[in-house]
Design a protein around this motif. Sequence first.
Motif, PDB file in Angstrom:
ATOM      1  N   ALA A  46     -34.099 -84.650  53.932  1.00 28.16           N
ATOM      2  CA  ALA A  46     -33.006 -85.581  54.235  1.00 28.16           C
ATOM      3  C   ALA A  46     -32.354 -85.234  55.567  1.00 28.16           C
ATOM      4  CB  ALA A  46     -31.974 -85.550  53.111  1.00 28.16           C
ATOM      5  N   ALA A  47     -32.175 -83.936  55.815  1.00 22.57           N
ATOM      6  CA  ALA A  47     -31.565 -83.492  57.071  1.00 22.57           C
ATOM      7  C   ALA A  47     -32.440 -83.848  58.268  1.00 22.57           C
ATOM      8  CB  ALA A  47     -31.309 -81.988  57.033  1.00 22.57           C
ATOM      9  N   VAL A  64     -22.793 -83.893  58.870  1.00 24.33           N
ATOM     10  CA  VAL A  64     -22.295 -82.535  59.105  1.00 24.33           C
ATOM     11  C   VAL A  64     -22.531 -81.685  57.864  1.00 24.33           C
ATOM     12  CG1 VAL A  64     -20.254 -81.121  59.532  1.00 24.33           C
ATOM     13  CG2 VAL A  64     -20.575 -83.272  60.786  1.00 24.33           C
ATOM     14  N   TYR A  65     -22.144 -82.224  56.702  1.00 29.40           N
ATOM     15  CA  TYR A  65     -22.359 -81.517  55.439  1.00 29.40           C
ATOM     16  C   TYR A  65     -23.850 -81.260  55.213  1.00 29.40           C
ATOM     17  CZ  TYR A  65     -17.561 -82.176  53.668  1.00 29.40           C
ATOM     18  OH  TYR A  65     -16.201 -82.117  53.478  1.00 29.40           O
ATOM     19  N   LEU A  66     -24.666 -82.284  55.476  1.00 29.63           N
ATOM     20  CA  LEU A  66     -26.099 -82.191  55.214  1.00 29.63           C
ATOM     21  C   LEU A  66     -26.761 -81.135  56.089  1.00 29.63           C
ATOM     22  CD1 LEU A  66     -28.192 -83.466  53.372  1.00 29.63           C
ATOM     23  CD2 LEU A  66     -28.591 -85.205  55.120  1.00 29.63           C
ATOM     24  N   LYS A  67     -26.374 -81.088  57.350  1.00 33.00           N
ATOM     25  CA  LYS A  67     -26.965 -80.103  58.263  1.00 33.00           C
ATOM     26  C   LYS A  67     -26.564 -78.680  57.881  1.00 33.00           C
ATOM     27  CE  LYS A  67     -27.689 -83.072  62.301  1.00 33.00           C
ATOM     28  NZ  LYS A  67     -27.314 -83.341  63.712  1.00 33.00           N
ATOM     29  N   LYS A  68     -25.311 -78.507  57.462  1.00 30.43           N
ATOM     30  CA  LYS A  68     -24.871 -77.194  57.003  1.00 30.43           C
ATOM     31  C   LYS A  68     -25.649 -76.769  55.768  1.00 30.43           C
ATOM     32  CE  LYS A  68     -20.076 -77.175  58.707  1.00 30.43           C
ATOM     33  NZ  LYS A  68     -18.650 -77.139  58.295  1.00 30.43           N
ATOM     34  N   ALA A  69     -25.902 -77.733  54.885  1.00 27.50           N
ATOM     35  CA  ALA A  69     -26.678 -77.437  53.675  1.00 27.50           C
ATOM     36  C   ALA A  69     -28.107 -77.061  54.036  1.00 27.50           C
ATOM     37  CB  ALA A  69     -26.662 -78.643  52.744  1.00 27.50           C
ATOM     38  N   ALA A  70     -28.689 -77.802  54.963  1.00 24.45           N
ATOM     39  CA  ALA A  70     -30.078 -77.537  55.362  1.00 24.45           C
ATOM     40  C   ALA A  70     -30.232 -76.156  55.978  1.00 24.45           C
ATOM     41  CB  ALA A  70     -30.552 -78.613  56.333  1.00 24.45           C
ATOM     42  N   ASP A  71     -29.209 -75.697  56.687  1.00 24.79           N
ATOM     43  CA  ASP A  71     -29.259 -74.370  57.301  1.00 24.79           C
ATOM     44  C   ASP A  71     -29.399 -73.260  56.262  1.00 24.79           C
ATOM     45  OD1 ASP A  71     -29.061 -75.406  59.841  1.00 24.79           O
ATOM     46  OD2 ASP A  71     -26.883 -75.122  60.002  1.00 24.79           O
ATOM     47  N   LEU A  72     -29.001 -73.548  55.023  1.00 19.80           N
ATOM     48  CA  LEU A  72     -29.079 -72.544  53.960  1.00 19.80           C
ATOM     49  C   LEU A  72     -30.419 -72.563  53.223  1.00 19.80           C
ATOM     50  CD1 LEU A  72     -25.510 -73.028  52.388  1.00 19.80           C
ATOM     51  CD2 LEU A  72     -26.229 -71.246  53.978  1.00 19.80           C
ATOM     52  N   THR A  73     -31.300 -73.496  53.601  1.00 16.23           N
ATOM     53  CA  THR A  73     -32.552 -73.677  52.839  1.00 16.23           C
ATOM     54  C   THR A  73     -33.745 -72.941  53.429  1.00 16.23           C
ATOM     55  OG1 THR A  73     -33.288 -75.656  54.064  1.00 16.23           O
ATOM     56  CG2 THR A  73     -31.767 -76.000  52.198  1.00 16.23           C
ATOM     57  N   TYR A  74     -33.638 -72.479  54.664  1.00 17.86           N
ATOM     58  CA  TYR A  74     -34.839 -72.031  55.365  1.00 17.86           C
ATOM     59  C   TYR A  74     -35.386 -70.678  54.902  1.00 17.86           C
ATOM     60  CZ  TYR A  74     -34.063 -76.037  58.321  1.00 17.86           C
ATOM     61  OH  TYR A  74     -33.900 -77.331  58.761  1.00 17.86           O
ATOM     62  N   ASP A  75     -34.616 -69.948  54.119  1.00 13.83           N
ATOM     63  CA  ASP A  75     -35.126 -68.679  53.583  1.00 13.83           C
ATOM     64  C   ASP A  75     -35.969 -68.887  52.326  1.00 13.83           C
ATOM     65  OD1 ASP A  75     -34.017 -67.088  55.542  1.00 13.83           O
ATOM     66  OD2 ASP A  75     -32.124 -66.824  54.463  1.00 13.83           O
TER      67      ASP A  75
END
Length: 437
Positions: A52-53, A7-18
């Motif tokens: 990782a995500a 859950v934490y990892l997916k939330k973090a990954a959502d912030l990386t796409y920009d």
Amino acid sequence: MEAQENVYLKKAADLTYDCVRCGYCLPSCPTYLTMKTETQTPRGRINLVRMAAEGYITVNELSVPIDLCLGCRACEHVCPSNIQYGKMLELVKGSIRYHKKQTSSPLRRFCEGFVFKHVFPSKSIMNKLGSFLWVYQKSGVKKVVHMKPLRYLFPKKLELFDKGLTEAKPPFRKNDGRRYPSISERPALKVAFFTGCVMEAVFYRINLLSIRLLQKVGCEVVVVNDQTCCGALQLHAGEEELAKEMAKRNIEVFEKEEFDYIVNSAGGCGAMLKEYDGLFEGDPEWLERARHFKQKVADISVILNKLGLKLERVLSYRVTYQPSCHMTNVQKVTKEPEALIQSIEGIEFIRLNKPNLCCGSGGIYNLIHFEESMNILNAKMSDIKDTKANVIVTTNPGCLLQIKVGIAKENLHDHIKAVHLVELLAEACEITENRWI
């Protein structure tokens, strides 16, 4: 049910796409400048989080480059895409922390949990640690352990840090619940003073001098009872729930009375207090309370500058200023400390060539990753020596200790001293800890 680490990892990954991988972050990243590998850059770590995500690497493989990140957030300052790197980093650390809890030994889990949950948040325990350190310093034991041959029994990093420690909190001294009146008839402001955990135990003198300076500019100062650790150490270790507990407790106790400002003299603590609202996304009640709280948080330099601190002594120092990363990159307090330094008559102020490059302290980074921290510190000390300054001013206890380690490491005690901004201003105002008690 999905594992919390995912859950934490997916939330973090959502912030990386920009992230567009432009590389503007590279020259600002202290770990890239000293380690010279792509995995130790912000864009490299962002890419690894995404991998990782998506299941291409494991959380264990991700943990090494993430653990070696200082969290200075200088990359945010230069990023054209406005990546929320700090938020991403804390989420990833939460994922790593959850994973390690499932795989580490029960003894290690107990020890780490005890320190984060019961040591730092406990005024009683921190005061006792401060008193023990004070006795160690004042009794002469400190001098003995640094003499031959005992000094060779000390690990090098502990020897350096011990040399850098300032006077700790004396036994039986308490600030909790105390009210310090303004020296003017009509107080300009009513402020609450945030003491912090390590700050109060290890840098007690700086806290007291901060209160004296606030009194001098006309503030009525209240040290709110039952306040606790800001939660930064817990959050940076991936313990988000513990950080929330600390935040809720502080918000509750500071809400009991109306204040114009909640003032602190530690850049890292101030940054954490300023971002309490980021802990409560999805919790409307606490989110609103956290936002109201953060609006009142201010570094002491902001208040002293705002109210016009009157200086009384001429100080003939050649001074340079080492900004705290979290003061610059999170609190956005950059002008006030320099303005206060330059207002002291007799001061010759020399700006660092790379003032925004981290000193390598990073909370407890210098304890956990000593060699990497020292490599970053070497670059900072080179910059400092180029200024030929004899006084280095900081605004954060971690930076202060780190710079003192650098001075001890290079045997520069006879040429340079490191002080907190509050100490320099107190000297210029002829203020001591005991004035106006």
